[in-house]
Design an enzyme around this catalytic site. Structure first.
Site, PDB file in Angstrom:
ATOM      1  N   SER A 181       0.845  -1.197   0.000  1.00 30.93           N
ATOM      2  CA  SER A 181       0.000   0.000   0.000  1.00 30.93           C
ATOM      3  C   SER A 181       0.879   1.245   0.000  1.00 30.93           C
ATOM      4  CB  SER A 181      -0.888   0.008   1.243  1.00 30.93           C
ATOM      5  OG  SER A 181      -0.104   0.337   2.369  1.00 30.93           O
ATOM      6  N   LYS A 182       0.199   2.373  -0.021  1.00 33.32           N
ATOM      7  CA  LYS A 182       0.922   3.654  -0.042  1.00 33.32           C
ATOM      8  C   LYS A 182       1.890   3.758   1.126  1.00 33.32           C
ATOM      9  CE  LYS A 182      -2.040   6.657  -2.703  1.00 33.32           C
ATOM     10  NZ  LYS A 182      -3.476   6.839  -2.505  1.00 33.32           N
ATOM     11  N   ARG A 183       1.542   3.101   2.231  1.00 30.34           N
ATOM     12  CA  ARG A 183       2.409   3.156   3.413  1.00 30.34           C
ATOM     13  C   ARG A 183       3.783   2.522   3.152  1.00 30.34           C
ATOM     14  NH1 ARG A 183      -1.200   0.303   6.440  1.00 30.34           N
ATOM     15  NH2 ARG A 183      -2.887   1.126   5.201  1.00 30.34           N
TER      16      ARG A 183
END
Ligand code: GLU
Length: 485
Positions: free
Chosen positions: A250-252
């Site tokens: 994910s973006k994380r």
């Protein structure tokens, strides 16, 4: 039947690696079957959709070489088709108005949670009388439209990746909202499951290939196909891309969009090669390094894994370096010109081309990403290089100053520098000072580049000489030495 596949990104973010990988699998499958690949932009979520995301998605797919045959189609331009489908379902009694407020639904969910039950709509407005509906209208409530899902239904399909998949109607969360709230008699913004099915039917999609995160939508969509009297396509759910701890990437996890990879200096060819390997095992006849067309020729879903695929930076870096090391010089130079211009280096891309090509040849074997050429190239464009600690201590070795003085005198009397004169200057200085040749080489490198490791020394010297930077750098190193003593 001609295969027709599609990629249907939502422009609510930049082109994500997961979507791009799904596009790769669709493209490979479509091309393998000489089929048609369609691009459809799913922009009905008007609050979150943005035109710059659409541009990012389109340019990302183009950059990757995932050319499409039809589209891009935009769902916001097709609203009348969805409204017609919703109306058909309403007319057939397969859909109905539901007036529940968000507060009522929250309350329902809270009670279900308290009892340890999974949240689901309890279908309470399925059989409202016309009088009850009018009473809600009079209150000013605007209904959503729900599609009926019978609890006792069993839905089954043969997934291209996962084989037989079975769902129970009771596990689908009750009757499903297919269009947002709007005054009764009108149809609000239609929602994902409905629009996807309407479009996949209208566009004659034969194989719906998408990420595994959509697997729970497929039984709902199958019920909609039935309700709309359309034949079912094949469905294939591709494994998710996972981060190193096994969670969905994910973006994380930092870089996830294709434009980020592009900016970081990855090549489109390496990235598509890598994405293809994320979840697909190539047959033996294909080496690990292949282009999309070669993969398309042998692509099948039999070799797509069910388990999630861990994203492996080392593997991607290795692949990228292989592509960079094998790339013809003029092509690599075209890439590097853009990279060096982006870094603000001063050169004439046309007039300096022969010199730039020598520099490219020098750096090519050590590039992992295109952007590595920024740091590795800096000392050839900018005067002077900063000296690292190892270089400074090299220049302080006994004999280094005399070696440099010898080299400088040799250069001043020699004029042109060629590989032969460079070698003989090194040999001469080594002998004259009475040191080991290694010391001469390391000292020369420290003086010219500010470091004691780097690519071929003679080539480095020649390339610097062609820019008239070798003599000033020898002089500077000598003056650094004399200043520190
Ligand atoms: N718009 C959906 C997405 O981006 C498409 C899913 C599908 O392929 O049906 O995930």
């Amino acid at each position: 039947m001609t295969v027709r596949v599609r990629i249907a990104p939502s422009p609510t973010g930049n082109l994500h690696i997961g979507t791009a990988r799904t596009a790769v699998f669709n493209w490979l499958y479509g091309r393998h079957h000489q089929g048609t690949f369609i691009l459809r932009i799913e922009d009905t979520d008007q609050e979150r959709s943005r035109s710059d995301y659409t541009e990012n998605i389109i340019s990302g797919l183009k950059w990757l070489g995932l050319d499409w045959d039809e589209g891009p189609f935009f769902q916001t331009q097709r609203l009348e088709h969805y409204e017609a489908a919703v109306q058909t379902l309403l007319d057939a009694g397969l859909a109905y108005y539901c007036y529940c407020t968000p507060a009522e639904l929250d309350d329902l969910r809270a009670r279900q949670k308290a009892k340890g039950q999974a949240p689901r709509y309890d279908n309470r407005h399925r059989n409202l009388t016309p009088e009850q509906q009018s009473a809600f209208d009079a209150e000013g409530r605007e209904p959503v439209i729900r599609f009926k899902i019978e609890d006792d239904r069993q839905i089954q399909w043969t997934d291209l990746v996962r084989g037989t998949v079975t769902w129970k109607g009771a596990d689908l969360g009750g009757d499903m909202v297919i269009s947002r709230a709007a005054p009764r008699g009108t149809i609000g913004i239609p929602l994902y499951n409905l629009v996807v099915v309407v479009d996949d039917i209208a566009m004659g999609i034969t194989d719906v290939i998408r990420g595994e995160d959509h697997i729970g939508n497929t039984p709902k969509q199958i019920l909609l196909y039935e309700a709309l009297g359309a034949p079912l396509p094949n469905f294939g759910h591709t494994p998710l891309i996972l981060n190193t701890s096994g969670q969905k990437l994910s973006k994380r996890d930092g870089v996830t969009s294709i434009s980020d990879f592009q900016e970081m200096g990855y090549l489109a060819e390496a990235l598509t090669n890598y994405m293809t390997l994320l979840g697909w095992s190539p047959p033996e006849e294909l080496s690990e390094i292949f282009n999309l067309s070669a993969a398309a020729a042998v692509f099948s879903f039999d070799r797509v894994n069910k388990a999630g695929a861990k994203f492996d930076w080392d593997k991607l870096n290795w692949l990228n370096s292989q592509y960079l090391h094998q790339m013809p010089l003029p092509q690599l130079l075209d890439h590097l010109i853009r990279v060096w211009q982006g870094a603000g280096y001063d050169f004439d891309p046309t007039g300096d081309r022969p010199w730039l090509e020598s520099l490219t040849a020098l750096l090519q074997p050590s590039l992992v990403k295109l952007t590595d050429a920024i740091a590795q190239g800096r000392l050839f464009f900018n005067e002077p290089p900063s000296m690292d600690g190892e270089a400074i201590s090299q220049l302080n070795q006994s004999g280094s100053d005399e070696v440099l003085t010898q080299l400088l005198h040799g250069r001043q009397s020699e004029g042109q520098l060629t590989p032969e004169t460079a070698k003989s200057l090194i040999n001469h200085a080594t002998k004259a000072v009475g040191v080991k040749k290694g010391l001469t080489m390391r000292t020369l490198r420290a003086a010219l580049t500010g470091a004691i490791h780097g690519p071929d020394l003679i080539e480095t010297w020649l390339i610097l000489h062609q820019r008239r930077w070798d003599i000033p750098r020898l002089e500077r190193a000598i003056s650094l030495y004399s200043n520190s003593n």
